[in-house]
Design a protein around this motif. Structure first.
Motif, PDB file in Angstrom:
ATOM      1  N   UNK A 393       0.837  -1.202   0.000  1.00  0.00           N
ATOM      2  CA  UNK A 393       0.000   0.000   0.000  1.00  0.00           C
ATOM      3  C   UNK A 393       0.873   1.253   0.000  1.00  0.00           C
ATOM      4  N   UNK A 394       1.919   1.248   0.825  1.00  0.00           N
ATOM      5  CA  UNK A 394       2.842   2.382   0.836  1.00  0.00           C
ATOM      6  C   UNK A 394       3.509   2.554  -0.519  1.00  0.00           C
ATOM      7  N   UNK A 395       3.933   1.435  -1.125  1.00  0.00           N
ATOM      8  CA  UNK A 395       4.563   1.508  -2.443  1.00  0.00           C
ATOM      9  C   UNK A 395       3.626   2.155  -3.457  1.00  0.00           C
ATOM     10  N   UNK A 400       1.761   6.483  -6.822  1.00  0.00           N
ATOM     11  CA  UNK A 400       0.712   7.398  -7.273  1.00  0.00           C
ATOM     12  C   UNK A 400       1.268   8.801  -7.456  1.00  0.00           C
ATOM     13  N   UNK A 401       2.073   9.241  -6.514  1.00  0.00           N
ATOM     14  CA  UNK A 401       2.681  10.570  -6.612  1.00  0.00           C
ATOM     15  C   UNK A 401       3.706  10.626  -7.744  1.00  0.00           C
ATOM     16  N   UNK A 402       4.498   9.571  -7.881  1.00  0.00           N
ATOM     17  CA  UNK A 402       5.504   9.552  -8.938  1.00  0.00           C
ATOM     18  C   UNK A 402       4.852   9.594 -10.322  1.00  0.00           C
ATOM     19  N   UNK A 403       3.800   8.811 -10.515  1.00  0.00           N
ATOM     20  CA  UNK A 403       3.150   8.773 -11.816  1.00  0.00           C
ATOM     21  C   UNK A 403       2.407  10.084 -12.103  1.00  0.00           C
ATOM     22  N   UNK A 404       1.815  10.679 -11.072  1.00  0.00           N
ATOM     23  CA  UNK A 404       1.148  11.963 -11.276  1.00  0.00           C
ATOM     24  C   UNK A 404       2.138  13.011 -11.769  1.00  0.00           C
ATOM     25  N   UNK A 405       3.340  13.002 -11.191  1.00  0.00           N
ATOM     26  CA  UNK A 405       4.365  13.945 -11.638  1.00  0.00           C
ATOM     27  C   UNK A 405       4.761  13.687 -13.087  1.00  0.00           C
ATOM     28  N   UNK A 406       4.613  12.437 -13.523  1.00  0.00           N
ATOM     29  CA  UNK A 406       4.962  12.071 -14.896  1.00  0.00           C
ATOM     30  C   UNK A 406       3.787  12.232 -15.858  1.00  0.00           C
ATOM     31  N   UNK A 407       2.605  12.592 -15.315  1.00  0.00           N
ATOM     32  CA  UNK A 407       1.455  12.810 -16.180  1.00  0.00           C
ATOM     33  C   UNK A 407       0.531  11.615 -16.313  1.00  0.00           C
ATOM     34  N   UNK A 408       0.612  10.664 -15.392  1.00  0.00           N
ATOM     35  CA  UNK A 408      -0.227   9.457 -15.436  1.00  0.00           C
ATOM     36  C   UNK A 408      -1.016   9.386 -14.138  1.00  0.00           C
ATOM     37  N   UNK A 409      -2.320   9.246 -14.242  1.00  0.00           N
ATOM     38  CA  UNK A 409      -3.171   9.169 -13.058  1.00  0.00           C
ATOM     39  C   UNK A 409      -3.299   7.714 -12.595  1.00  0.00           C
ATOM     40  N   UNK A 410      -3.078   7.490 -11.296  1.00  0.00           N
ATOM     41  CA  UNK A 410      -3.175   6.145 -10.723  1.00  0.00           C
ATOM     42  C   UNK A 410      -4.120   6.187  -9.544  1.00  0.00           C
ATOM     43  N   UNK A 411      -5.099   5.282  -9.539  1.00  0.00           N
ATOM     44  CA  UNK A 411      -6.051   5.157  -8.435  1.00  0.00           C
ATOM     45  C   UNK A 411      -5.840   3.809  -7.763  1.00  0.00           C
TER      46      UNK A 411
END
Length: 562
Positions: A393-395, A400-411
């Protein structure tokens, strides 16, 4: 810090804050041997109630492989020796061209109901495998002949060297006199298991079940007389129980993984790198997968958007190691890591330029919020994880934050363990965090066969045995089959097939590699002796790994008996 396969380090693990939370929950785990019975090893099990099923071939089995049902030999992937340990088998040999495997069986073995174990049981089990009556993850199609009560001969149409360790080390021999009456032995639950193993089932409740030493075991009754599995709600509850001395062994993460001996008096720990942590993707639209992850460009963009050093530090306490996108273990299989790979090991830091190059090349462009979109639809993915699996869950929170910075939304969607197992088998997911496990011998062939071979997958909605991504590529299947038929000693002949598999799966990336997981096992050294060590790694010390857990239990002895 990086841990790679083949290297073992002792560790001390703990969390003083947890001790405060559970101070009134039981005796300390120190000098009196803890708050649990002196002859009983307490093992934390799944999150939620147990459903009674000890069928070693069922995807929903809760125990039994190794402890109750045995294989013919034990192959220790964590040890230095490649020679297997005899169990129900005592010897085996191939003929010159790899088409016949002769197996000698142990004499004088009985099933736990008193019936005699013979070669007929081995033939029955192998025939179940060949006919598809139980999951056949390596495509075994041999013909088994009983030579006499202690010898069988397995014949193949062509060279089948790689079937050897699988048949010998990962096939659980079952009693013909009982299993011949089971309608669907691959899925039907077994409530009253009868095996040849060192333990038998003696008590079952939805929250706990107990295995007891088999007094008629051919290897002698184990000194560890009871193993009790308790259902606990995730890693945090297990860490709390460990701190209170209510759990004796746990193969998984706890907070502050560097200080066990200070924070858990009487406990020690060991970390062994073995399995590869990945994001499974339902990758194949031809078999019914839906979602943006069916595009290899999206999968590769996620791969390059990861900061693996940060993931390792924040989620895995730096116990993870480098991982290859070709899925040969970087250290153990160093000679087999293909020179044709773009990345021999996955980059440890994010590469935004590659993400941008890959996604723009696939027709994506940034929207007003900075996320990539195509045809008016944002690039958004959902990943499933089991409730209570705190490290995963922590990973995913970090990712989620790393992908958002790259332009990819993760839920992130948290589900129960049973929901996860069902979703994974049926292809009801876009992404899920998982681990790929090695086969019965130190060769990446088995991982390729299990997770990338077409014969181990199915259409979405049907149950896949091990190839959960639904990956199906003829050239990969052909290379897997060629490896199966090639003598393992002929390294040069095999290299071209490894190269072909690795180059293709790096480009397709149906499983997105995170790290090679370092499996840490915390254990009650003051209450029990005989634990594996860096000097004597007689088994991979993970209670969820089979039959390693059975080998571990048969080596343990209560300290008060020393």
């Amino acid at each position: 810090m990086s841990l790679r396969a083949g290297r073992v380090r002792a560790a001390v693990v703990g969390a003083s804050a947890l001790a405060l939370l559970v101070a009134g929950c039981g005796d300390s785990p120190g000098g009196d041997g803890g708050s649990t019975a002196a002859d009983t090893l307490i093992v934390p099990g799944q999150n939620g109630d147990y459903v009674r099923n000890f069928n070693p071939y069922s995807p929903n089995a809760i125990e039994g492989s190794g402890t109750i049902f045995e294989s013919l030999f034990y192959f220790n992937l964590a040890g230095r020796s490649q020679e297997p340990t005899p169990l129900l088998g005592t010897d085996y040999a191939w003929n010159e061209d790899g088409t016949e495997l002769s197996i000698t069986l142990r004499d004088g073995v009985s099933w736990s109901d008193g019936e005699e174990f013979t070669a007929d049981d081995v033939k029955f089990t192998f025939d179940l495998l060949a006919s598809g009556g139980v999951p056949n993850t390596t495509g075994f199609s041999g013909t088994t002949e009983v030579v006499d009560p202690t010898h069988v001969l397995v014949s193949f149409e062509g060279p089948a060297y790689m079937d050897g360790p699988q048949l010998l080390g990962k096939i659980w021999i079952v009693p013909e006199h009982l299993w011949s009456a089971i309608e669907d032995p691959g899925t039907d639950p077994v409530n009253e298991p009868v095996g040849t193993g060192p333990y038998t089932l003696t008590e079952f409740k939805p929250q706990s079940f107990t295995l007891t030493a088999n007094p008629g075991y051919w290897g002698g009754e184990p000194a560890l007389t009871h193993v009790r599995y308790d259902a606990l709600s995730g890693n945090q509850a297990t860490a709390d129980a460990l701190s209170a001395g209510q759990v004796d062994v746990f193969s998984g993460p706890v907070p502050d993984i560097a200080h066990v001996e200070e924070d858990y008096p009487g406990y020690q720990a060991i970390t062994v790198p073995m399995n590869q942590t990945v994001l499974d993707t339902c990758a194949n639209p031809d078999l019914g997968c839906e979602g943006p992850q069916t595009d290899p460009a999206v999968r590769r963009a996620v791969y390059y958007a990861m900061d693996r050093e940060q993931l390792n530090a924040l989620a895995f306490q730096d116990t993870g190691g480098e991982v290859s996108p070709g899925f040969a273990l970087p250290e153990r299989d160093a000679a087999l890591v293909s020179g044709e790979l773009e990345d021999p090991t996955a980059p440890m830091s994010a590469d935004q330029d590659r993400v941008d190059e890959i996604l723009t090349g696939a027709g994506y462009a940034r929207d007003g919020d900075g996320f990539y979109a195509r045809d008016g639809e944002r690039l958004s993915l959902t990943v499933k994880v089991v409730v209570g699996w705190n490290d995963y869950i922590t990973a995913l929170d970090v990712l989620t934050e790393q992908l958002a910075a790259a332009g990819i939304e993760l839920t992130v969607a948290q589900v129960s363990a049973n929901e996860m197992l069902d979703a994974r088998a049926r292809g009801d997911f876009e992404l899920l965090i998982d681990a790929l496990y090695p086969g019965p011998a130190a060769d990446p062939y088995y991982l390729y066969s299990y997770f990338f071979g077409s014969e181990n997958t199915a259409e979405v909605g049907e149950s896949a045995s091990t190839n959960y991504s639904r990956y199906s590529v003829p050239e990969v299947d052909a290379a897997i089959e060629a490896l199966r038929r090639t003598d393992p000693a002929d390294t040069e002949a095999r290299r071209a097939h490894y190269d072909a598999i690795q180059a293709r799966i790096e480009q397709d990336m149906p499983y997105i590699p995170l790290l090679t997981a370092g499996t840490t096992t915390e254990f009650h050294a003051e209450k029990f002796g005989g634990w594996p060590s860096a000097e004597d790694m007689y088994a991979f010390p993970a209670t969820w790994s089979h039959p390693d857990q059975a080998i571990l239990y048969t080596h343990l002895r209560p300290a008060h008996k020393d």
